[in-house]
Design a protein around this motif. Structure first.
Motif, PDB file in Angstrom:
ATOM      1  N   UNK A  23       0.630  -1.275  -0.177  1.00  0.00           N
ATOM      2  CA  UNK A  23       0.042  -0.082  -0.016  1.00  0.00           C
ATOM      3  C   UNK A  23       1.170   1.504   0.141  1.00  0.00           C
ATOM      4  N   UNK A  24       1.851   1.316   1.211  1.00  0.00           N
ATOM      5  CA  UNK A  24       2.837   2.552   0.746  1.00  0.00           C
ATOM      6  C   UNK A  24       3.142   2.786  -0.179  1.00  0.00           C
ATOM      7  N   UNK A  25       3.953   1.498  -1.415  1.00  0.00           N
ATOM      8  CA  UNK A  25       4.594   1.404  -2.360  1.00  0.00           C
ATOM      9  C   UNK A  25       3.677   2.014  -3.521  1.00  0.00           C
ATOM     10  N   UNK A  26       2.327   1.724  -3.379  1.00  0.00           N
ATOM     11  CA  UNK A  26       1.559   2.206  -4.561  1.00  0.00           C
ATOM     12  C   UNK A  26       0.688   3.423  -4.118  1.00  0.00           C
ATOM     13  N   UNK A  27       0.721   4.197  -3.148  1.00  0.00           N
ATOM     14  CA  UNK A  27       1.305   5.440  -3.153  1.00  0.00           C
ATOM     15  C   UNK A  27       1.858   6.140  -3.825  1.00  0.00           C
ATOM     16  N   UNK A  28       3.059   5.889  -3.705  1.00  0.00           N
ATOM     17  CA  UNK A  28       4.466   6.336  -4.143  1.00  0.00           C
ATOM     18  C   UNK A  28       4.530   5.926  -5.732  1.00  0.00           C
ATOM     19  N   UNK A  29       3.997   4.628  -6.354  1.00  0.00           N
ATOM     20  CA  UNK A  29       3.848   4.925  -7.489  1.00  0.00           C
ATOM     21  C   UNK A  29       2.773   5.681  -8.563  1.00  0.00           C
ATOM     22  N   UNK A  30       1.808   5.854  -7.408  1.00  0.00           N
ATOM     23  CA  UNK A  30       0.660   6.989  -8.026  1.00  0.00           C
ATOM     24  C   UNK A  30       0.981   8.618  -8.670  1.00  0.00           C
ATOM     25  N   UNK A  31       2.075   8.460  -7.749  1.00  0.00           N
ATOM     26  CA  UNK A  31       2.511   9.651  -8.251  1.00  0.00           C
ATOM     27  C   UNK A  31       3.255  10.020  -9.903  1.00  0.00           C
ATOM     28  N   UNK A  32       3.303   9.141  -9.868  1.00  0.00           N
ATOM     29  CA  UNK A  32       4.047   8.730 -11.840  1.00  0.00           C
ATOM     30  C   UNK A  32       5.493   9.004 -12.155  1.00  0.00           C
ATOM     31  N   UNK A  33       5.677   8.422 -12.978  1.00  0.00           N
ATOM     32  CA  UNK A  33       6.985   8.391 -13.607  1.00  0.00           C
ATOM     33  C   UNK A  33       7.632   8.646 -13.288  1.00  0.00           C
TER      34      UNK A  33
END
Length: 259
Positions: free
Chosen positions: A129-139
């Motif tokens: 979940x933590x990583x998913x939030x960070x990834x959602x910020x875009x490449x």
């Protein structure tokens, strides 16, 4: 929805956060993992729940360094890891803190925890979940070279595929807001996968509470949009369909299945 604090509450919360962090620091110096340490992390988890100001306060007081020291010093303590990862899940919901978490050491720890065998799936679930939030910020926002963004996405997907949908949870969502934001995140299929899996698991295992919450927060229409969109991977589409079918199922049929 984030809580608002009155001045008196603000000062009390500040003292509580600082006091618990001081206790944690003392325990780490003495290399002691006891019930008080677990209680401190549990309390910090509670005071940061949907409270952005306390999440920021903890980060400003170098709380992440203490979290990492506890991860490294007491990695065999399942309950402690769960409490800290529950806390990290709260922090990761605050978008303005994402760049603070975009650190190689932090991301490496969370990625390693995707394989954790401690405390059911909670540590793995919250790490994803933590990583998913960070990834959602875009490449363009991903600043960590190792592990790189593609590797993290791949490892999250691999981890989720191993989680039983019937997993019992030690968790209490009062709002699906942050999860639904990730359901709408088409630029990271790992983030979307995690969010839809979470909704599928929670509505399956705890239908009485979470089907109602999903309906109230407009989750059904968001999932329908995911179903109509060609971009999500097949696994996401299948999970979204499961949730929609479950929510639309007549009450009598639902009760028969649960029996």
């Amino acid at each position: 929805m984030l809580k608002h604090e009155h001045n008196d509450d603000f000062l009390l919360q500040q003292k509580k956060v600082l006091g618990d962090l001081e206790i944690v620091e003392t325990k780490l110096k003495n290399k002691v993992c006891d019930e008080l340490l677990k209680v401190c992390w549990c309390t910090l988890w509670n005071v940061t729940d949907e409270t952005e100001s306390n999440c920021i306060r903890l980060m400003n007081q170098q709380g992440m360094y203490l979290i990492l020291d506890c991860f490294n010093g007491f990695s065999d303590k399942g309950e402690l890891l769960r409490n800290m990862m529950d806390l990290m899940a709260n922090i990761a919901e605050v978008q303005k803190l994402w760049q603070n978490l975009m650190n190689e050491e932090y991301v490496t720890v969370f990625t390693i925890f995707l394989e954790s065998k401690k405390d059911g799936i909670e540590v793995r679930y919250n790490a994803a979940g933590v990583l998913s939030h960070l990834l959602s910020d875009g490449e363009e926002a991903w600043r960590v070279e190792s592990p790189n963004r593609d590797e993290v996405i791949w490892r999250i997907v691999q981890a989720i595929q191993r989680w039983p949908l019937e997993s019992q949870r030690n968790i209490n969502y009062r709002s699906f807001g942050p999860i639904l934001n990730l359901v709408r995140c088409f630029r990271s299929h790992a983030s979307q996968y995690w969010a839809v899996w979470a909704l599928c698991n929670l509505t399956k295992v705890y239908p009485d509470k979470y089907i109602k919450l999903l309906k109230e927060e407009g989750g059904l229409e968001i999932l329908r949009k995911v179903m109509r969109d060609p971009r999500p991977i097949t696994a996401i589409q299948e999970l979204a369909k499961q949730v929609i079918d479950r929510v639309q199922m007549p009450v009598e049929a639902s009760e028969e299945i649960n029996d």
